[in-house]
Scaffold this motif. Structure first.
Motif, PDB file in Angstrom:
ATOM      1  N   ASP A   1     -58.753  31.522 -14.549  1.00  0.00           N
ATOM      2  CA  ASP A   1     -59.291  30.207 -14.864  1.00  0.00           C
ATOM      3  C   ASP A   1     -58.565  29.631 -16.072  1.00  0.00           C
ATOM      4  O   ASP A   1     -58.209  30.371 -16.996  1.00  0.00           O
ATOM      5  CB  ASP A   1     -60.782  30.292 -15.210  1.00  0.00           C
ATOM      6  N   PRO A   2     -58.358  28.318 -16.089  1.00  0.00           N
ATOM      7  CA  PRO A   2     -57.750  27.728 -17.285  1.00  0.00           C
ATOM      8  C   PRO A   2     -58.715  27.828 -18.462  1.00  0.00           C
ATOM      9  O   PRO A   2     -59.935  27.783 -18.281  1.00  0.00           O
ATOM     10  CB  PRO A   2     -57.525  26.268 -16.886  1.00  0.00           C
ATOM     11  N   GLN A   3     -58.166  28.005 -19.649  1.00  0.00           N
ATOM     12  CA  GLN A   3     -59.018  27.984 -20.837  1.00  0.00           C
ATOM     13  C   GLN A   3     -59.297  26.517 -21.140  1.00  0.00           C
ATOM     14  O   GLN A   3     -58.371  25.753 -21.393  1.00  0.00           O
ATOM     15  CB  GLN A   3     -58.328  28.654 -22.013  1.00  0.00           C
ATOM     16  N   ILE A   4     -60.545  26.159 -21.096  1.00  0.00           N
ATOM     17  CA  ILE A   4     -60.931  24.769 -21.290  1.00  0.00           C
ATOM     18  C   ILE A   4     -61.520  24.617 -22.685  1.00  0.00           C
ATOM     19  O   ILE A   4     -62.454  25.335 -23.060  1.00  0.00           O
ATOM     20  CB  ILE A   4     -61.946  24.333 -20.219  1.00  0.00           C
ATOM     21  N   ASP A   5     -60.976  23.701 -23.435  1.00  0.00           N
ATOM     22  CA  ASP A   5     -61.499  23.400 -24.765  1.00  0.00           C
ATOM     23  C   ASP A   5     -62.623  22.393 -24.583  1.00  0.00           C
ATOM     24  O   ASP A   5     -62.377  21.217 -24.285  1.00  0.00           O
ATOM     25  CB  ASP A   5     -60.380  22.825 -25.635  1.00  0.00           C
TER      26      ASP A   5
ATOM     27  N   GLN B   1     -48.396  30.970 -19.369  1.00  0.00           N
ATOM     28  CA  GLN B   1     -49.528  31.034 -18.453  1.00  0.00           C
ATOM     29  C   GLN B   1     -49.228  30.528 -17.048  1.00  0.00           C
ATOM     30  O   GLN B   1     -49.913  30.902 -16.110  1.00  0.00           O
ATOM     31  CB  GLN B   1     -50.717  30.297 -19.060  1.00  0.00           C
ATOM     32  N   LYS B   2     -48.213  29.720 -16.869  1.00  0.00           N
ATOM     33  CA  LYS B   2     -47.895  29.209 -15.539  1.00  0.00           C
ATOM     34  C   LYS B   2     -46.810  30.026 -14.856  1.00  0.00           C
ATOM     35  O   LYS B   2     -46.406  29.719 -13.741  1.00  0.00           O
ATOM     36  CB  LYS B   2     -47.477  27.740 -15.626  1.00  0.00           C
ATOM     37  N   ALA B   3     -46.341  31.076 -15.514  1.00  0.00           N
ATOM     38  CA  ALA B   3     -45.257  31.891 -14.955  1.00  0.00           C
ATOM     39  C   ALA B   3     -45.741  32.675 -13.746  1.00  0.00           C
ATOM     40  O   ALA B   3     -46.847  33.208 -13.735  1.00  0.00           O
ATOM     41  CB  ALA B   3     -44.723  32.851 -16.011  1.00  0.00           C
ATOM     42  N   GLY B   4     -44.881  32.755 -12.733  1.00  0.00           N
ATOM     43  CA  GLY B   4     -45.170  33.564 -11.559  1.00  0.00           C
ATOM     44  C   GLY B   4     -44.645  34.981 -11.760  1.00  0.00           C
ATOM     45  O   GLY B   4     -44.100  35.328 -12.814  1.00  0.00           O
ATOM     46  N   ILE B   5     -44.791  35.779 -10.732  1.00  0.00           N
ATOM     47  CA  ILE B   5     -44.376  37.183 -10.793  1.00  0.00           C
ATOM     48  C   ILE B   5     -42.890  37.308 -11.129  1.00  0.00           C
ATOM     49  O   ILE B   5     -42.497  38.120 -11.973  1.00  0.00           O
ATOM     50  CB  ILE B   5     -44.685  37.902  -9.458  1.00  0.00           C
ATOM     51  N   LEU B   6     -42.049  36.503 -10.492  1.00  0.00           N
ATOM     52  CA  LEU B   6     -40.606  36.589 -10.730  1.00  0.00           C
ATOM     53  C   LEU B   6     -40.272  36.267 -12.187  1.00  0.00           C
ATOM     54  O   LEU B   6     -39.484  36.970 -12.823  1.00  0.00           O
ATOM     55  CB  LEU B   6     -39.845  35.660  -9.783  1.00  0.00           C
ATOM     56  N   GLU B   7     -40.871  35.224 -12.714  1.00  0.00           N
ATOM     57  CA  GLU B   7     -40.630  34.859 -14.119  1.00  0.00           C
ATOM     58  C   GLU B   7     -41.133  35.950 -15.054  1.00  0.00           C
ATOM     59  O   GLU B   7     -40.475  36.292 -16.041  1.00  0.00           O
ATOM     60  CB  GLU B   7     -41.285  33.511 -14.440  1.00  0.00           C
ATOM     61  N   LEU B   8     -42.296  36.523 -14.772  1.00  0.00           N
ATOM     62  CA  LEU B   8     -42.810  37.622 -15.602  1.00  0.00           C
ATOM     63  C   LEU B   8     -41.875  38.825 -15.524  1.00  0.00           C
ATOM     64  O   LEU B   8     -41.659  39.521 -16.529  1.00  0.00           O
ATOM     65  CB  LEU B   8     -44.225  37.995 -15.159  1.00  0.00           C
ATOM     66  N   SER B   9     -41.319  39.062 -14.361  1.00  0.00           N
ATOM     67  CA  SER B   9     -40.353  40.144 -14.175  1.00  0.00           C
ATOM     68  C   SER B   9     -39.128  39.921 -15.063  1.00  0.00           C
ATOM     69  O   SER B   9     -38.649  40.845 -15.726  1.00  0.00           O
ATOM     70  CB  SER B   9     -39.941  40.219 -12.700  1.00  0.00           C
ATOM     71  N   ARG B  10     -38.644  38.713 -15.090  1.00  0.00           N
ATOM     72  CA  ARG B  10     -37.483  38.384 -15.934  1.00  0.00           C
ATOM     73  C   ARG B  10     -37.820  38.552 -17.417  1.00  0.00           C
ATOM     74  O   ARG B  10     -37.019  39.092 -18.176  1.00  0.00           O
ATOM     75  CB  ARG B  10     -37.027  36.952 -15.664  1.00  0.00           C
ATOM     76  N   ARG B  11     -38.976  38.076 -17.807  1.00  0.00           N
ATOM     77  CA  ARG B  11     -39.343  38.127 -19.224  1.00  0.00           C
ATOM     78  C   ARG B  11     -39.597  39.559 -19.710  1.00  0.00           C
ATOM     79  O   ARG B  11     -39.394  39.849 -20.882  1.00  0.00           O
ATOM     80  CB  ARG B  11     -40.562  37.249 -19.480  1.00  0.00           C
ATOM     81  N   THR B  12     -40.072  40.412 -18.836  1.00  0.00           N
ATOM     82  CA  THR B  12     -40.344  41.798 -19.231  1.00  0.00           C
ATOM     83  C   THR B  12     -39.202  42.740 -18.882  1.00  0.00           C
ATOM     84  O   THR B  12     -39.250  43.924 -19.234  1.00  0.00           O
ATOM     85  CB  THR B  12     -41.647  42.310 -18.589  1.00  0.00           C
ATOM     86  N   ARG B  13     -38.208  42.225 -18.157  1.00  0.00           N
ATOM     87  CA  ARG B  13     -37.025  43.002 -17.758  1.00  0.00           C
ATOM     88  C   ARG B  13     -37.383  44.232 -16.926  1.00  0.00           C
ATOM     89  O   ARG B  13     -36.840  45.309 -17.127  1.00  0.00           O
ATOM     90  CB  ARG B  13     -36.204  43.391 -18.990  1.00  0.00           C
TER      91      ARG B  13
END
Length: 173
Positions: free
Chosen positions: A58-62, A23-35
């Protein structure tokens, strides 16, 4: 405002899954994870935001962990044509976490949260003060059996065809 249904393909689902799992990943990290290229991920996310698929960051708040240990579902029968009035009244009550217009024997279903049984009673009394509410019925939540989730549902969708991204075109994902 209703959203037009977006046709999601395997790459969209992979991006949404990566966003959910990291959830804290930015665009670059998402790009790496999805190749796939950063610009592709950015464009896909922008398209899903515009279509309303990604509705919020929004953060999911419990609420239980935040101190509101008592939760209940409340079904409301409302006066004929009073949906706008009850919507306004419910929105003004902080203990109403969410509310939905429904079919069936009740007209509105609410989820409420409170810090104690006394707090729960105060929220219920506030709801019942609405002139639009004819009758209410509450059920206290004992525990969460299946938490709110969306990814399993998204994965049941018919895919909108193959993605144009190389990793997904060749099936190497």
């Amino acid at each position: 405002m209703p959203h037009i249904s977006a046709k999601l393909d395997e790459l969209d689902l992979a991006i949404l899954t990566a966003m959910h799992e990291h959830q804290k990943a930015g665009i670059l990290e998402l790009s790496r994870r999805t190749r796939v290229a950063r610009a592709t991920v950015q464009a896909r996310i922008a398209r899903m935001e515009q279509a309303g698929v990604i509705a919020s960051y929004d953060p999911q708040i419990d609420v239980t962990a935040a101190g509101f240990e008592v939760q209940a579902f409340v079904s409301l029968e409302i006066a004929q044509g009073a949906l706008d009035a009850v919507t306004t009244d419910l929105a003004a009550i902080p203990g109403v976490v969410e509310a939905y217009a429904t079919t069936g024997s009740s007209d509105v279903l609410c989820r409420i949260g409170a810090d104690s049984h006394t707090g729960l009673q105060a929220v219920l009394l506030s709801i019942d003060r609405s002139s639009a509410v004819v009758r209410s019925h509450s059920v206290i939540v004992l525990s969460t059996v299946v938490p709110r989730r969306t990814l399993p549902l998204l994965h049941t969708l018919d895919r909108a065809g193959t993605s144009k991204a190389p990793a997904y075109r060749t099936g190497s994902h």
